[in-house]
Design a protein around this motif. Sequence first.
Motif, PDB file in Angstrom:
ATOM      1  N   ARG A 210       0.738  -7.948  28.960  1.00  0.00           N
ATOM      2  CA  ARG A 210       0.145  -7.487  30.086  1.00  0.00           C
ATOM      3  C   ARG A 210      -0.465  -8.835  30.462  1.00  0.00           C
ATOM      4  O   ARG A 210      -0.582  -9.367  32.221  1.00  0.00           O
ATOM      5  N   ASP A 211      -1.035 -10.024  29.994  1.00  0.00           N
ATOM      6  CA  ASP A 211      -1.361 -11.093  30.541  1.00  0.00           C
ATOM      7  C   ASP A 211      -0.921 -12.729  29.981  1.00  0.00           C
ATOM      8  O   ASP A 211      -1.087 -13.479  30.706  1.00  0.00           O
ATOM      9  N   LEU A 212       0.339 -12.221  29.574  1.00  0.00           N
ATOM     10  CA  LEU A 212       1.218 -12.824  29.287  1.00  0.00           C
ATOM     11  C   LEU A 212       3.032 -13.392  30.746  1.00  0.00           C
ATOM     12  O   LEU A 212       2.751 -12.034  30.942  1.00  0.00           O
ATOM     13  N   TYR A 213       3.000 -14.797  30.489  1.00  0.00           N
ATOM     14  CA  TYR A 213       3.969 -14.946  31.264  1.00  0.00           C
ATOM     15  C   TYR A 213       4.424 -16.086  30.913  1.00  0.00           C
ATOM     16  O   TYR A 213       4.398 -17.018  29.755  1.00  0.00           O
ATOM     17  N   ILE A 214       5.848 -16.602  31.363  1.00  0.00           N
ATOM     18  CA  ILE A 214       6.557 -17.544  30.452  1.00  0.00           C
ATOM     19  C   ILE A 214       6.892 -18.789  31.383  1.00  0.00           C
ATOM     20  O   ILE A 214       6.468 -18.301  32.929  1.00  0.00           O
ATOM     21  N   THR A 215       7.289 -19.792  31.043  1.00  0.00           N
ATOM     22  CA  THR A 215       7.508 -20.831  31.760  1.00  0.00           C
ATOM     23  C   THR A 215       8.544 -21.561  32.194  1.00  0.00           C
ATOM     24  O   THR A 215       9.124 -21.546  33.401  1.00  0.00           O
ATOM     25  N   ALA A 216       9.645 -20.744  31.271  1.00  0.00           N
ATOM     26  CA  ALA A 216      10.478 -21.367  32.034  1.00  0.00           C
ATOM     27  C   ALA A 216      11.923 -20.799  30.858  1.00  0.00           C
ATOM     28  O   ALA A 216      11.475 -19.610  30.059  1.00  0.00           O
ATOM     29  N   ALA A 217      12.686 -20.501  31.302  1.00  0.00           N
ATOM     30  CA  ALA A 217      14.687 -19.332  30.767  1.00  0.00           C
ATOM     31  C   ALA A 217      15.600 -20.297  30.571  1.00  0.00           C
ATOM     32  O   ALA A 217      15.510 -21.013  31.464  1.00  0.00           O
ATOM     33  N   LYS A 218      16.228 -20.613  29.699  1.00  0.00           N
ATOM     34  CA  LYS A 218      17.492 -21.447  29.478  1.00  0.00           C
ATOM     35  C   LYS A 218      18.702 -20.866  28.614  1.00  0.00           C
ATOM     36  O   LYS A 218      18.174 -19.864  27.530  1.00  0.00           O
ATOM     37  N   ASP A 219      19.863 -20.871  29.563  1.00  0.00           N
ATOM     38  CA  ASP A 219      21.018 -20.417  28.682  1.00  0.00           C
ATOM     39  C   ASP A 219      21.642 -20.900  27.632  1.00  0.00           C
ATOM     40  O   ASP A 219      22.259 -21.837  28.596  1.00  0.00           O
ATOM     41  N   VAL A 220      21.605 -21.173  26.361  1.00  0.00           N
ATOM     42  CA  VAL A 220      22.240 -21.886  25.002  1.00  0.00           C
ATOM     43  C   VAL A 220      23.624 -21.690  25.001  1.00  0.00           C
ATOM     44  O   VAL A 220      23.679 -20.416  24.358  1.00  0.00           O
ATOM     45  N   ASP A 221      24.629 -23.049  24.957  1.00  0.00           N
ATOM     46  CA  ASP A 221      25.764 -22.813  24.454  1.00  0.00           C
ATOM     47  C   ASP A 221      25.781 -22.657  22.771  1.00  0.00           C
ATOM     48  O   ASP A 221      25.618 -24.063  22.713  1.00  0.00           O
ATOM     49  N   CYS A 222      26.277 -21.899  22.463  1.00  0.00           N
ATOM     50  CA  CYS A 222      25.632 -22.366  20.624  1.00  0.00           C
ATOM     51  C   CYS A 222      27.097 -22.831  19.812  1.00  0.00           C
ATOM     52  O   CYS A 222      27.495 -22.928  19.215  1.00  0.00           O
ATOM     53  N   GLY A 223      28.003 -22.778  20.590  1.00  0.00           N
ATOM     54  CA  GLY A 223      29.444 -22.907  20.142  1.00  0.00           C
ATOM     55  C   GLY A 223      30.519 -21.219  19.738  1.00  0.00           C
ATOM     56  O   GLY A 223      29.502 -20.664  18.877  1.00  0.00           O
ATOM     57  N   GLY A 224      31.386 -21.126  19.470  1.00  0.00           N
ATOM     58  CA  GLY A 224      31.945 -20.573  18.861  1.00  0.00           C
ATOM     59  C   GLY A 224      31.842 -18.896  19.025  1.00  0.00           C
ATOM     60  O   GLY A 224      31.907 -17.325  18.749  1.00  0.00           O
ATOM     61  N   GLY A 225      31.892 -19.090  21.237  1.00  0.00           N
ATOM     62  CA  GLY A 225      31.493 -18.486  21.595  1.00  0.00           C
ATOM     63  C   GLY A 225      30.348 -17.447  21.823  1.00  0.00           C
ATOM     64  O   GLY A 225      29.677 -16.418  22.537  1.00  0.00           O
ATOM     65  N   ARG A 226      29.545 -17.846  20.919  1.00  0.00           N
ATOM     66  CA  ARG A 226      27.793 -17.154  20.652  1.00  0.00           C
ATOM     67  C   ARG A 226      26.816 -17.809  21.553  1.00  0.00           C
ATOM     68  O   ARG A 226      27.200 -19.601  22.179  1.00  0.00           O
ATOM     69  N   LYS A 227      25.782 -17.051  22.695  1.00  0.00           N
ATOM     70  CA  LYS A 227      24.826 -17.749  22.797  1.00  0.00           C
ATOM     71  C   LYS A 227      23.458 -17.129  22.448  1.00  0.00           C
ATOM     72  O   LYS A 227      23.375 -16.384  22.475  1.00  0.00           O
ATOM     73  N   ALA A 228      22.556 -18.244  23.224  1.00  0.00           N
ATOM     74  CA  ALA A 228      20.845 -18.068  22.775  1.00  0.00           C
ATOM     75  C   ALA A 228      20.545 -18.101  24.028  1.00  0.00           C
ATOM     76  O   ALA A 228      20.793 -18.785  25.160  1.00  0.00           O
ATOM     77  N   ILE A 229      19.364 -17.256  24.048  1.00  0.00           N
ATOM     78  CA  ILE A 229      18.349 -17.850  25.268  1.00  0.00           C
ATOM     79  C   ILE A 229      16.664 -18.244  24.832  1.00  0.00           C
ATOM     80  O   ILE A 229      16.153 -18.278  23.921  1.00  0.00           O
ATOM     81  N   ILE A 230      16.352 -18.625  25.587  1.00  0.00           N
ATOM     82  CA  ILE A 230      15.388 -20.184  24.707  1.00  0.00           C
ATOM     83  C   ILE A 230      14.550 -19.810  25.551  1.00  0.00           C
ATOM     84  O   ILE A 230      14.839 -20.145  27.023  1.00  0.00           O
ATOM     85  N   ILE A 231      13.491 -19.036  25.559  1.00  0.00           N
ATOM     86  CA  ILE A 231      12.354 -18.777  27.004  1.00  0.00           C
ATOM     87  C   ILE A 231      10.929 -19.874  26.041  1.00  0.00           C
ATOM     88  O   ILE A 231      10.588 -19.406  24.724  1.00  0.00           O
ATOM     89  N   TYR A 232      10.639 -20.621  26.961  1.00  0.00           N
ATOM     90  CA  TYR A 232       9.493 -21.552  27.375  1.00  0.00           C
ATOM     91  C   TYR A 232       8.120 -20.760  27.259  1.00  0.00           C
ATOM     92  O   TYR A 232       8.058 -20.220  28.860  1.00  0.00           O
ATOM     93  N   VAL A 233       7.429 -20.540  26.661  1.00  0.00           N
ATOM     94  CA  VAL A 233       5.763 -20.147  26.988  1.00  0.00           C
ATOM     95  C   VAL A 233       5.050 -21.604  26.520  1.00  0.00           C
ATOM     96  O   VAL A 233       5.476 -21.879  26.591  1.00  0.00           O
ATOM     97  N   PRO A 234       3.838 -21.070  27.839  1.00  0.00           N
ATOM     98  CA  PRO A 234       2.953 -21.654  27.949  1.00  0.00           C
ATOM     99  C   PRO A 234       2.086 -22.070  26.239  1.00  0.00           C
ATOM    100  O   PRO A 234       2.310 -21.035  25.570  1.00  0.00           O
TER     101      PRO A 234
END
Length: 186
Positions: free
Chosen positions: A38-62
């Motif tokens: 309820r009280d949580l929020y994020i400041t940013a999110a990034k889609d990162v290519d990890c090589g080998g066709g894999r991807k990761a999502i980085i979620i930045y939180v305060p």
Amino acid sequence: MASKIRKSSGEADEFELSVAQELLNLEMTSTELKASLRDLYITAAKDVDCGGGRKAIIIYVPFKLLKSFNKIQQRLVRELEKKFSGRHVILIAQRTILGKSFARNQKTKGPRPRSRTLTHVQDAILDDIVYPTEIVGKRTRVKTDGKRIMKVYLDGKDQPNVEGKIETFAAVYGKLTNKQVSFVFQ
């Protein structure tokens, strides 16, 4: 949806809005995460290519909300990985790095805090990436050509849960800090 992402400058892009929307959906539908989110929020999110066709999502939180996110991180990450079709999700605190020439104003005197140095922030990012696993040791190997490779020893009891994500951890840390790292269980 806008309540789940708060950027200090600029507007949220399409990807960040989709991550914020998923957080909002989880808050509405998931009974076990509803009160926690309820009280949580994020400041940013990034889609990162990890090589080998894999991807990761980085979620930045305060940084101030990191402890609250860590309490529900395992369940939250599991749900988000289901929503984003098997991509690995990593939560990282939004930290500030102050340069060596940092000069304080008249009101607040003194040197820059250790927690704002480049080295400390990069160590903290590494801790955030591997959470909830603990780092039990680090070794830096310097090759003859001057390349540095950091070997990070992770707690062996978490090996079954984390083993599939090790390459993602190394790729994400490399993208964020330009440092080569390898993970080993001990």
